[in-house]
Design an enzyme around this catalytic site. Structure first.
Site, short mmCIF file in Angstrom:
data_model
loop_
_atom_site.label_atom_id
_atom_site.label_comp_id
_atom_site.label_asym_id
_atom_site.label_seq_id
_atom_site.Cartn_x
_atom_site.Cartn_y
_atom_site.Cartn_z
N GLU A 92 2.35 5.88 11.35
CA GLU A 92 3.61 6.51 11.73
C GLU A 92 3.41 7.66 12.71
O GLU A 92 4.30 7.96 13.49
CB GLU A 92 4.36 7.03 10.50
N HIS A 116 -2.26 7.88 3.19
CA HIS A 116 -1.90 6.48 3.01
C HIS A 116 -2.44 6.01 1.67
O HIS A 116 -3.53 6.43 1.27
CB HIS A 116 -2.48 5.63 4.15
#
Ligand code: COA
Length: 369
Positions: free
Chosen positions: A313, A258
């Site tokens: 996710e 991320h």
């Protein structure tokens, strides 16, 4: 030719906001002074959306009004139906949804600028209907005319998609997912929404632009990549060899890494907690937990020092599996949640607007004088 220099605007502050606080090194996510995780576990989609739009949780009459406006906006009007029917069947689902939202601008002079709160509710309300209608078109199944528009948002969405009332457990996990996916600072799609809105374009266009960013695999397209990864792995024993081979080949493991979080994504933690309660012995969930552990180990081995951890996710994919959401609906479902953040940012941008106009750094040659 790849150039070193300014890429990805990392670390650049491009807007002030009261909407969310994202602390990547400590793994904190706050929506307007409330922990996102607490909202996901103890509040409804409607309450969290109101908080983002209005700055505080709604009282009983505000919540009632919000529910009524959402129910109104969900109706599959003849105009919307005609519009969706006219989009050729080969147009990808996200592109069809994006086009339908952009074309739902009622065209009144008053609806262009400044953006209005009632437009935020209308666009948020219509998204589940648009997605579900298009899904039925593609699948050749019937639009469930009996889906009661008065239901809670997550329940209505599941009912419209699957044609029967959703179980309470499925509604609860989807509700939690949608709250956790609602807002996340100046991510690519939200930035796109703010940039378009800063030109004094209408809210429908700004949301359409955000959807264009959302459908990319490095943003909202990732959860389907996680399922592909889990399907490729298939069993716990295969997790390590399959991912090792991928990393040897320079491939990315979807659901990890991320730009902001350099520790575990707090949304991944919350989703893991919520899904665990529902999943029980679910094969996919067990595989997901095992895969996560192996992936973190392998990423530390192959990409030392990059701080790659599980992102939202990854568990979003496990959750989608457990509510029987087909892969083609993963990104649209993320969209149906994130639209709250986009519209809240568009409203916020309009309160103190100045058109975005950064500069580029010219690296080419100059003609001789
Ligand atoms: C999310 C993401 C785009 C962030 O990208 P970023 O901040 O620009 O990070 P970079 O692309 O610069 O990657 C930094 C390094 O980590 C590696 N890396 C990042 N994510 C990786 C992943 N999921 N699998 C393998 N390697 C990864 C990159 O290859 C790069 O390695 P290098 O230094 O040897 O070149 C990236 O982590 C990614 O592609 N993840 C997979 C897709 C995903 O899950 N997206 C959903 C985000 S919520």
């Amino acid at each position: 030719m790849k150039q070193a220099g300014v890429t990805g605007l990392e670390g650049v502050i491009a807007a002030d906001t009261f909407l969310s606080y994202v602390n990547g090194s400590e793994g904190k996510l706050v929506y307007r002074g409330h922990w996102a995780k607490e909202l996901a576990l103890h509040h409804s989609f409607e309450e969290a959306a109101w908080l983002l739009w209005k700055g505080r949780l709604p009282d009983a009459s505000e919540l009632k009004a919000c529910r009524e406006q959402l129910a109104e906006g969900r109706r599959l009007t003849p105009a919307l139906k005609t519009l969706l029917d006219a989009i050729p069947s080969q147009v990808p689902l996200m592109s069809a949804v994006m086009s339908a939202v952009a074309a739902s601008n009622p065209g009144e002079e008053s609806s262009a600028w400044p953006p209005r709160f009632h437009e935020a509710i209308r666009i948020t309300a219509m998204l589940p209907t648009i997605i579900a209608y298009r899904y039925h078109q593609i699948s050749g199944t019937h639009w469930p005319v009996q889906a009661d528009e008065q239901q809670e948002h997550a329940a209505y969405y599941l009912h419209a998609l699957f044609g029967h009332p959703a179980s309470e457990a499925h509604t609860r996990v989807l509700n939690a997912y949608m709250i956790l996916a609602m807002e996340h600072g100046l991510n690519a799609s939200t930035f796109a929404a703010r940039v378009v809105s800063s030109t004094e374009s209408d809210m429908y266009s700004a949301v359409g632009a955000a959807m264009g960013a959302m459908k990319g695999p490095l943003h909202g397209g990732a959860p389907s990549g996680v399922i592909t990864l889990l399907e490729k792995i298939g069993s716990k024993e295969q997790a390590e060899p399959v991912m090792r081979e991928m990393l040897e080949n320079g491939e990315r493991l979807m659901g990890f890494g991320h730009r902001i979080y350099k520790t575990r994504d707090p949304r991944a933690e919350a989703l893991r907690e919520v899904t665990q309660a529902l999943a029980g012995e679910d094969k996919w969930f067990d595989l997901a937990i095992h895969t996560e552990q192996a992936a973190i180990r392998l990423l530390a081995e192959y990409k030392p020092g990059r701080q790659l951890f599980t992102n939202v996710e990854f568990y979003a994919a496990a959750l989608m599996r457990s509510v029987h959401m087909p892969i083609m609906l993963f990104t649209p479902t993320f969209t149906a949640a994130r639209v709250v953040g986009w519209t809240a940012h568009i409203l916020e941008q309009s309160e103190n607007n100045r058109i975005f106009r950064p500069q580029s750094n010219y690296l080419g040659s100059l003609p001789s004088e």
